[in-house]
Enzyme design. Sequence first.
Site, mmCIF file in Angstrom:
data_model
loop_
_atom_site.group_PDB
_atom_site.id
_atom_site.type_symbol
_atom_site.label_atom_id
_atom_site.label_comp_id
_atom_site.label_asym_id
_atom_site.label_seq_id
_atom_site.Cartn_x
_atom_site.Cartn_y
_atom_site.Cartn_z
ATOM 1 N N ASP A 110 -26.553 -56.837 34.631
ATOM 2 C CA ASP A 110 -25.384 -57.629 35.023
ATOM 3 C C ASP A 110 -24.694 -58.092 33.741
ATOM 4 O OD1 ASP A 110 -26.922 -57.412 37.390
ATOM 5 O OD2 ASP A 110 -26.109 -59.293 38.167
ATOM 6 N N LYS B 217 -18.736 -58.000 40.138
ATOM 7 C CA LYS B 217 -19.405 -59.251 40.501
ATOM 8 C C LYS B 217 -18.489 -60.428 40.194
ATOM 9 C CE LYS B 217 -23.535 -61.879 39.056
ATOM 10 N NZ LYS B 217 -24.785 -61.804 38.243
ATOM 11 N N LYS C 28 -20.756 -57.794 44.354
ATOM 12 C CA LYS C 28 -21.781 -58.835 44.355
ATOM 13 C C LYS C 28 -21.095 -60.196 44.283
ATOM 14 C CE LYS C 28 -25.736 -60.699 41.773
ATOM 15 N NZ LYS C 28 -26.745 -60.449 40.698
#
Length: 218
Positions: free
Chosen positions: A93, A155, A184
């Site tokens: 991430d 995300k 996400k």
Amino acid sequence: MAGKLQFQDYIDHTILKPTATVLDIKNLCKEAVDYNFYAVCVNGCFVEIAKKELQNSKVKLAAVIGFPLGAMSTKAKVSEAIECVASGADEIDMVINIGQLKSGDSNFVRSEIKQIKKAIGDTVLKVIIETCFLTTGEKKEATKLTMEAGADFVKTSTGFGTGGATLEDVQLMKSIVGDTVKIKASGGVRDKETALEYIKLGVSRIGTSSGIAIVSTK
């Protein structure tokens, strides 16, 4: 969402606070295994510890890089990503360079994501655009660049900015990526009702430290 919805399949069980201890990480991993969460998400220094705790389980291991500001050099981010994967991370991430995005340098942002994705190969790459700091136009551009660069997920947030995920931001992101890139939602998702709203909008993953509360609510 066919059949009975399994909330645990969406949860990245997360602890990223600077005060997290080794015991906290071990407990996080145990909880993830006990509740069948999809993944845990930790800082890079804990990847090896978490990998050991998760052995013989199906729980994936995600590591954050360039966290939480995204303002370090691309070379540093690439190196961090490679090290995390070598230590056992299944997913990365990363935080985009927010300042370069706001400066209008789309080529820099796209190139950085591409370089990190190339460095980690088939490892899943989630790109954190930190929506709370962006205008609507910048959110659109960051989402578009994430898709163009070949990342697997876009995300919303680190959870360390001035705000987290919002339904409106997820709707905006979904309108751009369609089914090309997964989404996400992270930051401020603390209850089952909110999690369900995000899932209905099409998110594939929810980053939260409240996963147990979400899956335990009747």
